[in-house]
Motif scaffolding. Structure first.
Motif, short mmCIF file in Angstrom:
data_model
loop_
_atom_site.label_atom_id
_atom_site.label_comp_id
_atom_site.label_asym_id
_atom_site.label_seq_id
_atom_site.Cartn_x
_atom_site.Cartn_y
_atom_site.Cartn_z
N GLU A 210 -75.06 33.53 20.04
CA GLU A 210 -75.94 32.38 19.81
C GLU A 210 -75.24 31.36 18.90
N ALA A 211 -74.57 31.88 17.88
CA ALA A 211 -73.85 30.98 16.96
C ALA A 211 -72.79 30.20 17.73
N ALA A 212 -72.08 30.86 18.61
CA ALA A 212 -71.04 30.18 19.39
C ALA A 212 -71.67 29.12 20.30
N ARG A 213 -72.80 29.49 20.94
CA ARG A 213 -73.48 28.52 21.81
C ARG A 213 -73.94 27.31 20.99
N ASP A 214 -74.43 27.61 19.78
CA ASP A 214 -74.89 26.54 18.89
C ASP A 214 -73.73 25.63 18.48
N LEU A 215 -72.52 26.21 18.45
CA LEU A 215 -71.33 25.43 18.08
C LEU A 215 -70.63 24.91 19.33
N TYR A 216 -71.41 24.53 20.31
CA TYR A 216 -70.94 23.81 21.49
C TYR A 216 -70.13 24.63 22.49
N ALA A 217 -70.15 25.97 22.37
CA ALA A 217 -69.42 26.78 23.34
C ALA A 217 -70.29 26.97 24.57
N SER A 218 -69.67 26.84 25.75
CA SER A 218 -70.39 27.17 26.97
C SER A 218 -70.53 28.69 27.02
N ASN B 92 -75.44 24.24 23.42
CA ASN B 92 -74.14 23.60 23.24
C ASN B 92 -74.18 22.12 23.59
N PHE B 100 -77.43 30.31 10.45
CA PHE B 100 -78.23 31.46 10.83
C PHE B 100 -78.60 32.32 9.63
N PHE B 106 -68.12 34.66 12.64
CA PHE B 106 -67.30 35.43 13.57
C PHE B 106 -66.38 36.35 12.77
#
Lengths: 307, 371
Positions: A210-218, B92, B100, B106
């Motif tokens: 979710e964090a990655a998606r939130d940071l614009y990752a597809s 995105n 969060f 990460f």
């Protein structure tokens, strides 16, 4: 290492500190260490007797001499058996074994990863347990029986061939071929890939995705940059667990590959039981061991510790 | 700017600089199977505002935040960010970033790699990226820690990385989900003032989710109080504290005594013991209400010193709790015990358990809430 076993429930470090006196502390630590060693002793003994000593024997025999009557004599130490590895016949066996083991590993990974991912992402504990049991069910029946069943399935009179004929595609006969061995190896070792992958994926904190998606990752990028690297210990463990036994596979290729397509495993058995050339068989065994050892070391060096 | 030029002739627009709307929720509802997590919430958050969603756990505040982020989608209703309808747009593709609850750093990336992630995903050129990452790390005072892995950082430092990782993208709205919840009290208080200072410095819209009413009161420009999926009241901290609209809000924000009462007429409510209090409720006679009395707005005094202009209830001191800077009394007034907080100032008369006293207050100290 013995200190790992040294933590015994009735003597935690806190309690030791409460007693205060350093001499007493040291004595109790020594006692805990000794007790740890005693606990581990049976396993130590087992490993030494059934693993370490036989390995040394194999290593010694690989340098021994085979006399004209086929008896191995422990004298005139030489490396003749190792030199023979460079011969074309043996080299082709080596290449075949390597290719088959690598293909088995790659196919197992490709089949297992989506499945393990699916298992790990189920919310319901019941569903996950059922899927896990499904993976393990094959283990509950005999490996030989399962391998023979594959031979029947793949033979020219088997159901696969019949189905193919009924729709006019002609006879299918892939028993006793490299393809048959590959199918058998993949089938046999699939769970060894799924289980470590599942263990690694199940531990991943999905908030990270979710964090990655939130940071614009597809979705794909989030997988590539977060899920895949975090599951890599499972990938490496699974690959080792599949590659190592497929590299030494014997039964599968014996039953499904027939005599004309030997693998390293079959070659070793032949050297010991038919050709009675123990040094040659021992040398091949040592080489396989060395390859595995190097692979494992590389794995631990490249961050496999996190497993 | 475009909106202003559309109506150039209107005087009221020119006189009152209307704040630009940053986030708008219109009757947003979220159902999970049969549970209604968020029930028809409508909300407008201004640009540069520090807005807190406050409520107990499970009240729907986090779900609301996740819907703004695009991590959940509303079952019904509309969410607009800077005028743009978000619909089913994935996270995105939204101009927001989230800090969060447990940071979600990460673990396999260094501090710098974590912070740089969003910029990489948006294909910001390497030179600019390096510069902005360094700036963001400096902003949260973590310069020198760039190459550490999150596991080698303390909780407070991880919190700062999470903040830098979001801020570096210069989102239009920053969403924060209980960002300080995992920190211990002292660190939390430090981070509260740092966060507030940072928000003013960068001038971003903050949507801040918390269950800590003190945190919400000290940091926010406005607070929205939620319970059981409903948005109960929205207003500046003082308004929420001084004029709570419902019993839940009065009770959840700070400490209060809630006295059951019945509306008797437009100006009078009647307490359970028959006492009549002057209070304009605007409710029909017979309506059930509660009178909210904050402990620090009450006084305990001997019965003979009560003057007629004070509102008072007679009772008996039931317990005395010494708290250093204050003394808290529990005064039994027949049908309930009222908590009174008396600041520990020199010369204040201390009462003992069993003393016959009166609890007094001025009319302004009282607020009427619906049950």
């Amino acid at each position: 290492m013995t200190t790992d076993f040294g933590v015994v429930p009735d003597l935690t470090p806190e309690q030791e500190h409460e007693s205060g006196a350093p001499a007493l502390e040291a004595a109790s630590e020594r006692r805990a260490a000794r007790r740890g060693f005693l606990v581990a002793l049976p396993s130590f003994a087992y490993l030494v007797i059934f693993f370490a000593i036989p390995l040394v024997i194999v290593l010694v025999y690989s340098f021994a001499t085979r006399n004209p009557r086929g008896i191995t004599e422990l004298r005139d130490w030489n490396v003749e058996a190792y030199r023979a590895l460079a011969e074309p016949l043996l080299r082709s066996v080596l290449v075949r074994t390597l290719v088959l083991a690598l293909l088995t590993t790659v196919i197992c990974l490709a089949l297992s990863y989506p499945f393990a991912y699916y298992m790990a992402t189920r919310d319901s504990e019941v569903v996950r347990t059922l899927l896990l049991i499904g993976v393990m069910i094959p283990f509950w029946s005999n490996f030989l029986v399962r391998t023979y069943v594959i031979r029947v399935l793949l033979s020219s009179s088997g159901p696969l061939s019949e189905a193919s004929q009924s729709i006019g595609l002609g006879e299918v006969d892939i028993a006793f071929s490299n393809a048959a061995v590959l199918i058998g190896l993949v089938y046999g070792f699939l769970p060894f890939m799924i289980l470590p992958l599942y263990a690694a994926l199940e531990r991943i904190d999905w908030n990270l995705v979710e964090a990655a998606r939130d940071l614009y990752a597809s979705g794909w990028k989030a997988f590539r940059r977060v899920v895949w690297p975090l599951s890599r210990p499972g990938v490496v463990a699974g690959c080792i667990l599949v590659f190592v036994p497929s590299f030494g596979a014997y039964v599968t290729s014996d039953i499904l590959g027939g005599a004309k397509n030997p693998l390293f495993g079959n070659y070793i058995v032949n050297q010991f039981l038919q050709a009675r050339d123990w040094p040659a068989g021992a040398a091949v065994s040592v080489v396989i061991l060395a390859v595995m050892l190097i692979g494992t070391l590389v794995y631990f060096r490249t961050g496999g510790r996190t497993l | 700017m475009g909106e202003l030029t559309e109506t150039p002739g209107r005087a009221d627009d020119a006189e009152v600089p209307r704040p630009v709307e940053s986030v708008r929720l219109e009757s947003v509802t979220k159902r999970f199977d049969t549970v209604i997590a968020v029930d028809s919430v409508g909300l407008s958050i201004g640009e540069g505002e520090f807005f807190s969603l406050l409520g107990p756990s499970g009240c729907g505040k986090t779900t609301t935040l996740r819907m703004i982020a695009g991590l959940e989608f509303p079952t019904e209703g509309s969410i607009r960010i800077h005028g743009e309808e978000m619909g089913l747009r994935p996270p995105n593709k939204r101009p927001v970033n989230t800090v969060f609850q447990n940071y979600a750093l990460f673990p396999h990336m260094s501090v710098a790699q974590n912070v740089s992630f969003g910029l990489e995903m948006r294909k910001v050129a390497k030179a600019e990226r390096t510069q902005r990452v360094a700036q963001a790390i400096a902003l949260v005072q973590l310069t020198g820690m760039e190459n550490r892995k999150p596991a080698a950082l303390s909780g407070g430092q991880q919190q700062r990385v999470a903040l830098a990782r979001a801020l570096v993208n210069r989102p239009r709205v920053l969403l924060l989900d209980e960002p300080l919840g995992a920190l211990d009290l002292k660190l939390r208080q430090e981070m509260q003032s740092e966060l507030k200072a940072l928000q003013q410095q960068v001038g971003l819209t903050f949507v801040y989710v918390t269950h800590d009413q003190e945190e919400a009161l000290t940091m926010s420009d406005r607070i929205g109080v939620m319970n059981q999926g409903h948005l109960l009241q929205v207003g500046p901290p003082e308004e929420i504290y001084e004029q709570p609209l419902t019993r839940f809000v009065a009770d959840f924000i700070g400490r209060t005594n809630l006295l059951d009462a019945t509306v008797e007429s437009a100006e009078i409510v009647c307490l359970a013991n028959g006492d009549r209090l002057p209070a304009a409720s605007g409710l029909p006679a017979g309506a059930k209400v509660s009178v909210s009395l904050r402990p620090e707005r009450l006084a305990v005094r001997p019965r003979d010193s009560v003057s007629p202009d004070m509102l008072a209830l007679e009772g008996e001191v039931d317990r005395v709790t010494y708290m250093g800077n204050a003394v808290v009394y529990g005064v039994k007034v027949g049908w309930m015990t009222i908590e009174v907080r008396q600041e520990n100032e020199p010369g204040t008369v201390r009462h003992e358990v069993g003393d016959e006293v009166s609890v007094t207050w001025v009319p302004e100290a009282m607020s009427l809430v619906v049950a």
